[in-house]
Each structure stands twice: as C-alpha cells, then as structure tokens.
Scaffold this motif. Structure first.
Motif, short mmCIF file in Angstrom:
data_model
loop_
_atom_site.label_atom_id
_atom_site.label_comp_id
_atom_site.label_asym_id
_atom_site.label_seq_id
_atom_site.Cartn_x
_atom_site.Cartn_y
_atom_site.Cartn_z
N GLU A 126 -3.47 35.03 22.75
CA GLU A 126 -3.80 33.64 22.47
C GLU A 126 -3.57 32.78 23.72
N THR A 127 -4.55 31.95 24.05
CA THR A 127 -4.42 31.04 25.19
C THR A 127 -3.80 29.74 24.69
N VAL A 128 -2.75 29.31 25.36
CA VAL A 128 -2.06 28.10 24.95
C VAL A 128 -2.18 27.07 26.08
N PHE A 129 -2.74 25.91 25.73
CA PHE A 129 -2.88 24.83 26.69
C PHE A 129 -1.81 23.77 26.43
N TYR A 130 -1.32 23.16 27.48
CA TYR A 130 -0.37 22.04 27.41
C TYR A 130 0.94 22.41 26.71
N GLU A 131 1.32 23.68 26.80
CA GLU A 131 2.55 24.11 26.14
C GLU A 131 3.77 23.42 26.77
N GLU A 132 3.75 23.28 28.10
CA GLU A 132 4.87 22.62 28.77
C GLU A 132 4.96 21.14 28.40
N ASP A 133 3.81 20.50 28.20
CA ASP A 133 3.80 19.09 27.84
C ASP A 133 4.37 18.85 26.45
N LEU A 134 4.20 19.82 25.58
CA LEU A 134 4.69 19.67 24.20
C LEU A 134 6.12 20.17 24.03
N ASN A 135 6.76 20.61 25.11
CA ASN A 135 8.16 21.05 25.10
C ASN A 135 8.43 22.10 24.04
N GLY A 136 7.50 23.03 23.88
CA GLY A 136 7.71 24.11 22.92
C GLY A 136 7.76 23.63 21.48
N ASN A 137 7.11 22.52 21.17
CA ASN A 137 7.11 21.98 19.81
C ASN A 137 6.22 22.83 18.92
N ASN A 138 6.84 23.72 18.15
CA ASN A 138 6.09 24.63 17.29
C ASN A 138 5.66 23.97 15.98
N SER A 139 6.21 22.81 15.68
CA SER A 139 5.89 22.15 14.42
C SER A 139 4.80 21.09 14.60
N ILE A 140 3.95 21.27 15.58
CA ILE A 140 2.92 20.28 15.87
C ILE A 140 1.93 20.15 14.72
N GLU A 190 2.52 20.54 11.44
CA GLU A 190 3.15 19.75 10.38
C GLU A 190 3.25 18.28 10.79
N GLU A 191 3.57 18.07 12.04
CA GLU A 191 3.66 16.70 12.56
C GLU A 191 2.31 16.01 12.48
N PHE A 192 1.26 16.75 12.82
CA PHE A 192 -0.10 16.19 12.76
C PHE A 192 -0.50 15.88 11.32
N GLN A 193 -0.09 16.71 10.38
CA GLN A 193 -0.40 16.46 8.97
C GLN A 193 0.30 15.19 8.48
N ASP A 207 9.01 8.37 18.62
CA ASP A 207 10.25 8.92 18.06
C ASP A 207 9.98 9.76 16.81
N ILE A 208 9.00 9.33 16.02
CA ILE A 208 8.71 10.04 14.78
C ILE A 208 7.71 11.17 15.01
N TYR A 209 6.71 10.92 15.86
CA TYR A 209 5.65 11.90 16.12
C TYR A 209 5.58 12.22 17.62
N PRO A 210 6.59 12.88 18.19
CA PRO A 210 6.58 13.10 19.65
C PRO A 210 5.44 14.00 20.12
N GLY A 211 5.12 15.03 19.37
CA GLY A 211 4.05 15.94 19.76
C GLY A 211 2.68 15.28 19.67
N VAL A 212 2.45 14.57 18.58
CA VAL A 212 1.17 13.88 18.39
C VAL A 212 1.02 12.79 19.45
N ASN A 213 2.11 12.09 19.74
CA ASN A 213 2.08 11.05 20.77
C ASN A 213 1.70 11.64 22.12
#
Length: 126
Positions: A2-16, A18-21, A47-53
């Motif tokens: 799997e190719t992962v883009f912007y992984e470093e920008d999201l700080n390994g946020n695996n719950s993106i 759920e956050e997006f939902q 603060d609430i949606y860091p990954g989506v932000n």
C-alpha cells in the motif's frame, strides 16, 4: 504493498477515518456549508480534528492546475518558433510578457513615449 501519502504530516494518525466521519456529522448539522477547502479549514477545529485539519491544510495549498504554466511555455514556444533564433533574449522576454499578459491595455502613446526615451542608433536626416 500500500502506498501511503502524507504519513509524516499526519503524525501516524491511524484514526483519520473515524475523525473524518465525526467531521462529516458536524458538517451535516451546519446550516451554512463550506464552499471550498479554505472555508472548511477555517471551520475545522485543530484541537478536535487534528488529522482532518492537516488534510485541509494540504488540500488548500495544492495547485489546482498547471494551466497557467503550460500557457506560458506554449506562448514562448509560439514566439520562438515564429521568430526562430534571430531574436535577442531581451526582445523575446518582452514579447512573451506581452503575449502572457494580454489583458493589460497598452496604448500607442505609451509605446511612443517609451521608444522616445531611448537614443537612436542611426541619425535621423531630413
């Protein structure tokens, strides 16, 4: 693999996901929806949606298209093809700028004034 883009920008946020939902649920409750990514970025609480932000920050800074760059090189190609290699770089740059910025109005008087400022190479004899 799997190719992962912007992984470093999201700080390994695996719950993106759920956050997006959660973000989508918030959007459904809003009366005035954001019209573009910049409006959405302003609404998104970091603060609430860091990954989506962070995703909205990335989306807001990505170029929409390369049309203006392609148009510039296309104009330069047309000018260079037409005049071949007999044209000086200064004149080529001037013609390219005129072609690219066609929306600017240039009057004949402005051109004459600009040319009058320069000295002639040949003497004008009556």
């Amino acid at each position: 693999m799997e190719t992962v883009f912007y992984e470093e920008d999201l700080n390994g946020n695996n719950s993106i996901i759920e956050e997006f939902q959660l973000w989508q649920r918030k959007l459904k409750k809003l009366e005035i929806k954001p019209k573009n990514s910049i409006d959405a970025l302003k609404l998104c609480n970091a603060d609430i949606y860091p990954g989506v932000n962070k995703l909205f920050q990335i989306l807001s800074t990505l170029p929409i298209s390369t049309a203006s760059n392609e148009r510039t090189f296309s104009s330069l190609k047309r000018i260079k093809t037409y005049l071949r290699n007999t044209i000086s770089e200064k004149r080529l740059n001037g013609l390219a700028m005129l072609n690219i910025h066609r929306d600017l109005e240039i009057t004949v008087d402005e051109v004459i004034e600009e040319l009058a400022k320069k000295s002639r190479r040949l003497e004008f004899i009556l």
